[in-house]
Design an enzyme around this catalytic site. Structure first.
Site, mmCIF file in Angstrom:
data_model
loop_
_atom_site.group_PDB
_atom_site.id
_atom_site.type_symbol
_atom_site.label_atom_id
_atom_site.label_comp_id
_atom_site.label_asym_id
_atom_site.label_seq_id
_atom_site.Cartn_x
_atom_site.Cartn_y
_atom_site.Cartn_z
ATOM 1 N N GLU A 171 0.457 -1.512 -0.482
ATOM 2 C CA GLU A 171 -0.090 0.070 -0.223
ATOM 3 C C GLU A 171 0.711 0.830 -0.028
ATOM 4 O O GLU A 171 0.131 2.514 0.410
ATOM 5 C CB GLU A 171 -1.044 -0.407 1.598
ATOM 6 C CG GLU A 171 -2.007 -1.089 1.317
ATOM 7 C CD GLU A 171 -3.153 -1.321 2.087
ATOM 8 O OE1 GLU A 171 -3.180 -0.531 3.796
ATOM 9 O OE2 GLU A 171 -3.901 -1.913 1.858
ATOM 10 N N ASP A 187 -7.700 -9.139 4.362
ATOM 11 C CA ASP A 187 -7.893 -7.674 4.992
ATOM 12 C C ASP A 187 -8.624 -7.761 6.404
ATOM 13 O O ASP A 187 -10.003 -6.689 6.803
ATOM 14 C CB ASP A 187 -7.982 -6.485 4.149
ATOM 15 C CG ASP A 187 -7.535 -5.433 4.902
ATOM 16 O OD1 ASP A 187 -6.819 -5.359 6.521
ATOM 17 O OD2 ASP A 187 -7.584 -4.587 4.358
ATOM 18 N N GLU A 202 -12.369 -2.129 12.147
ATOM 19 C CA GLU A 202 -12.816 -1.663 10.483
ATOM 20 C C GLU A 202 -13.625 -1.817 10.163
ATOM 21 O O GLU A 202 -14.323 -1.350 9.562
ATOM 22 C CB GLU A 202 -10.525 -2.120 10.110
ATOM 23 C CG GLU A 202 -10.801 -0.251 9.005
ATOM 24 C CD GLU A 202 -9.339 -0.643 8.312
ATOM 25 O OE1 GLU A 202 -8.781 -0.733 8.956
ATOM 26 O OE2 GLU A 202 -9.215 -0.087 7.127
#
Ligand code: BDP
Length: 702
Positions: A298, A372, A400
């Site tokens: 990323e 993820d 998240e």
């Protein structure tokens, strides 16, 4: 009179605010209400005798004694005055006794608590063992356990039990839903906020022994001398509590901070820079734990930029740390944007060939699932697949992808599901827990007065520590402890809260991503649903890449007819997942693209089952609210009201998820909603048009 009344009300409200704002976490130490038990405890714990080799001027032992005194004072009204403490003798009969033993009897960090010759004996071979044993004893009192016949020996199953803070040097927290970072880089090292101590206490109380205080998306500045002084001040506060400090290392630090032209790990100047920087770190923090590195992931810099492997990158840092006993935790969270590649397969493809090429002090840190931190993923096939390379299991405590700061979702069932998953890599019983050397948990702690924002977020911090200490602990037991300590040990309270926490994870999976769906969230902030997103520059950032819904069906084919990522699992596991008839329904659409009319075992078609699961998720949030409402009057009104308000948000957002996803998927399925499923009130364009400038973690903009 009015003034008196006002004063009275004011007094009451400040009193109750002070009493129940959640700051004390599960370490509240309020008086035990059960009078019979209270007197039994008092009879047992009114005296302390400290054995000859237990020096309570040592910081960890002093912290243990302080905790014991505070705990006993609060819980039992027992004051351990000097007259009640005898040092260097075995003490009078009765009371509590601290005894130093060898590591052959009790392992380092472990402890033994048992009744012996009329005394309750806490034995440990290390200072921190006394601290952990003290917290355990206090937990027994807080949960109103019987001390009669007590005889237990505790050894942590895993040596590394670490929190990862995704905290930035500017005070923000990446994916943090509880305010700002608790680490104040501006006022450190001069101001030592008592929160730092309470943080370390809380960690120690559940056996967490490491803290990475900076974000994996790292900033090289943390290695500048002034920052190291600040980090050292934190390490000093943590040390008595057995918590080691770690930092994230930005791979390009030799360029950014060192002024070198390259960060190539094989360049002699780069090697020398890391060696010197590491020496400097240890000068400030003699027991520094080591580095966590996110490289070539990323946008983060890494060795691949120089044509070097992850092993070559990790080894240069490992060599710098080795003389001091430090470790490198190198993250396996790497994936590229090749449209042909299946993101789920990439970490394995990258790291399995490197097995055996890492230095001994490198651990590869692997997220629980191959993508993820989704509400549910199968375990990562990397677990058990690198016999020569120790692995750490990385879990996300901050939610998240499971409702962020507003949903009540207990994560212990998720953590436990992956820990107990049988990889079969080394025959039956090769659980993920048995293959890893430790656990890393992405922290959910922030400056919120109650630490975690949502009051129930604390339960995940607690559960992470308990499971890292003992992965075999059942989530029910963990939540029962947490509920008794954090709310009340009364049976209706603890059983209701435990049931809510245990059930809530499946409820969330149902209203967000049932049947193995994944990565359906909105872009960027990841708040709310966005299954329609398909136009982002990187293919694997699009939800449509993952669900692959079309008129024929839905799901990602990871079998031999598709990406064949399923081949990365051991043969028995692979065989089970690869066949839709034997694949557990919770992973069905993870591994298979199936027709809308695919027959489920229960007789429903896939479309019907999908609809029912979304509906069950929404109904589940109503059930949570009813359960909680029944606790009104049983627990303090402040926290009761606060949780009720969050549950209202959760109900609304569960409906939003269900309606948006079903409205969208119906455009492909072209089938009616089955009876018992409330149709979405709007069409998909409505849900698509919503925007959330106030979603956590973004800057609102016109
Ligand atoms: C993703 C988060 C991102 C993290 C990344 C990571 O959205 O903020 O930086 O994980 O683990 O889930 O590095």
């Amino acid at each position: 009179m009015r003034l008196l009344l006002l004063l009275f009300c004011f007094g009451l409200s400040t009193l109750s605010l002070q009493a129940e704002d959640g700051y004390r976490l599960w370490l509240r130490y309020d008086p035990i209400q059960n009078t019979a038990l209270g007197s039994a405890y008092r009879a047992q714990l009114g005296q302390l005798s400290i054995g000859p080799d237990v020096d309570t001027t040592q910081a960890t032992l002093a912290a243990s004694l302080l905790e014991l005194r505070n705990g006993l004072r609060g819980l039992l009204g027992v004051e351990l005055t000097p007259a009640r403490i005898s040092v260097g003798t075995s003490g009078a009969a009765g009371g509590l006794r601290w005894k130093r033993v060898g590591e052959d009897e009790v392992a380092r960090e472990g402890y033994r608590l048992r009744q012996r010759d009329g005394q309750l004996e806490l034995a440990a071979s290390s200072n921190v063992g006394f601290l952990y044993g003290t917290f355990h004893l206090l937990r027994l009192l807080q949960t109103e356990a019987d001390l009669k016949g007590l005889d237990l020996l505790e050894t942590p199953a895993k040596e590394l039990r670490i929190l990862n803070h995704w905290d930035n040097l500017d005070g923000t927290v990446e994916r943090g839903y509880a305010g700002f970072s608790i680490f104040n880089w501006h006022t450190l090292p001069d101001v030592l906020d008592p929160r730092y101590t309470d943080y370390a206490r809380a960690c120690a109380s559940v056996g967490i022994n490491g803290s990475v205080v900076t974000n994996v998306n790292a900033n090289s500045l943390i290695f500048r001398e002034d920052y190291l002084e600040k980090a050292a001040a934190l390490a000093d506060v943590f040390r008595p509590y057995g918590v080691r400090l770690y930092l994230t290392a930005r791979f390009s630090a030799p360029v950014e901070l060192g002024g070198l032209e390259t960060a190539d790990p094989l360049d002699p100047a780069v090697i020398a820079w890391w060696a010197e920087k590491t020496r400097e770190i240890y000068e400030h923090i003699p027991d520094f734990g080591g580095f966590v590195v996110k490289a070539n992931s990323e946008g983060q810099p890494g060795p691949r930029e120089y044509g070097r492997s992850h092993a070559e990158g990790a080894n240069v840092l490992a060599d710098a740390l080795a003389p001091y006993g430090g470790i490198v935790m190198w993250r396996a969270f790497v994936y590229n944007s090749d449209p042909e590649a299946d993101r789920a397969a990439q970490a394995y493809e990258e790291f399995v060939p490197l097995d055996g090429k890492f230095r001994d002090n490198v651990m590869v840190q692997v997220k629980n699932g191959p993508i993820d931190f989704q509400p549910r993923e199968p375990f990562s096939p990397l677990f058990g697949a690198t016999p020569e390379t120790p692995l750490l299991l990385e879990l996300q405590i901050t939610k998240e992808y499971l409702g962020q700061g507003t949903h009540l979702v207990g994560l212990a069932p998720l953590f436990s599901e992956v820990l107990q998953a049988d990889t079969r890599q080394n025959g039956p019983g090769t659980t993920v827990a048995s293959t890893v050397s430790g656990l890393a948990g992405v922290s959910n702690v922030g400056t919120a007065r109650n630490w975690t924002g949502h009051p129930f977020g604390q339960a995940d911090w607690y559960a992470f520590g308990r499971l890292a200490w003992d992965p075999a602990l059942g989530p029910e037991r963990i939540y029962d402890e947490w509920a008794a300590m954090t709310y009340r040990p009364e049976s209706k309270v603890r059983s209701t809260i435990t049931e809510m926490l245990i059930t809530s994870r499946e409820i969330c999976v149902n209203y967000m991503t049932p049947l193995g769906l994944h990565h359906l969230m909105a872009t960027g902030h990841h708040y709310g649903p966005g299954p329609w997103v398909s136009d982002l520059s990187r293919p694997e950032w699009n939800p449509a890449y993952y669900h692959r819904a079309d008129s024929a069906g839905i799901g990602f084919d990871r079998t031999v007819t598709g990406s064949n990522a399923v081949a990365q699992y051991a043969p028995e596991v692979r065989a089970k997942f690869a066949d839709p008839e034997t694949c557990p329904p919770e992973y069905l659409l993870w591994f298979h693209h199936l027709p809308w009319d695919f027959q489920m075992d229960n007789g429903n078609t896939l479309w019907e089952e999908l609809c029912y699961r979304y509906q069950a998720g929404v109904d589940g949030t109503e059930w949570l609210a009813i359960k909680w409402a029944a606790l009104e009057g049983e627990i303090d009104p402040e926290r009761h009201a606060e949780v009720s308000q969050y549950l209202t948000i959760q109900q609304r957002e569960a409906e939003w998820w269900k309606n948006a996803c079903l409205a969208y998927f119906q455009t492909f399925a072209q089938r009616p909603f089955p009876d018992g499923v409330t149709p979405p009130p709007h069409d998909v364009d409505h849900y698509r048009s919503l925007d959330y400038p106030y979603a956590p973690g973004i800057r609102p903009q016109w």
